[in-house]
Design an enzyme around this catalytic site. Sequence first.
Site, short mmCIF file in Angstrom:
data_model
loop_
_atom_site.label_atom_id
_atom_site.label_comp_id
_atom_site.label_asym_id
_atom_site.label_seq_id
_atom_site.Cartn_x
_atom_site.Cartn_y
_atom_site.Cartn_z
N GLU A 97 0.83 -1.20 0.00
CA GLU A 97 0.00 0.00 0.00
C GLU A 97 0.87 1.26 0.00
O GLU A 97 0.66 2.18 -0.78
CB GLU A 97 -0.85 0.01 1.28
CG GLU A 97 -2.31 -0.04 1.05
CD GLU A 97 -3.07 -0.12 2.37
OE1 GLU A 97 -2.73 0.61 3.32
OE2 GLU A 97 -4.00 -0.92 2.43
N ARG A 98 1.80 1.31 0.92
CA ARG A 98 2.64 2.50 1.07
C ARG A 98 3.53 2.70 -0.17
O ARG A 98 3.76 3.81 -0.60
CB ARG A 98 3.50 2.42 2.33
CG ARG A 98 2.72 2.33 3.63
CD ARG A 98 1.70 3.45 3.74
NE ARG A 98 1.11 3.53 5.05
CZ ARG A 98 -0.11 3.13 5.38
NH1 ARG A 98 -0.88 2.56 4.48
NH2 ARG A 98 -0.57 3.26 6.60
#
Length: 151
Positions: A97-98
């Site tokens: 995600e990051r």
Amino acid sequence: VLSQDGSHYIVNGVKKWITSGRYADYFTTLVNTEKGFALLLIERHEDQVSTKAIKTSYSAAAGTAYVEFNDVIVPVQNVIGDLGKGFYYTMSNFNHERWAMAVAGNTMSRLMIEEAFKWAAGREIFRKRLIDQPVIRFKLAQMVAEIESVH
């Protein structure tokens, strides 16, 4: 906390900034147990799980919420994966995600700099292109250096 008979956990605590939390019937939650961090699937029970809307700068349709757990009874069968590995599972999800968010942010920054260069090359001021002004060239160079350091 694990119950005395070992059949369920009793969960108390909060989660913040949970996308779709206002509408969710289930919450994947990292909890601290006697055997380390565990990932639990917690079902919404109106008397034990409450949510409040968190105002955000994006769409209210995302249902971003502050979630409170008050003596929620969670069966041991709702443990996801192995006890003690919950933190690992959570971070392996955040990793992707990051990374995606960082790549998207860097891409957008590069596009903005490209547009700034185009605009400065086409705009005239004091009978010169804006890009020919030393101060503007310096500012553009600073922007490029900052973005390149991320790449």
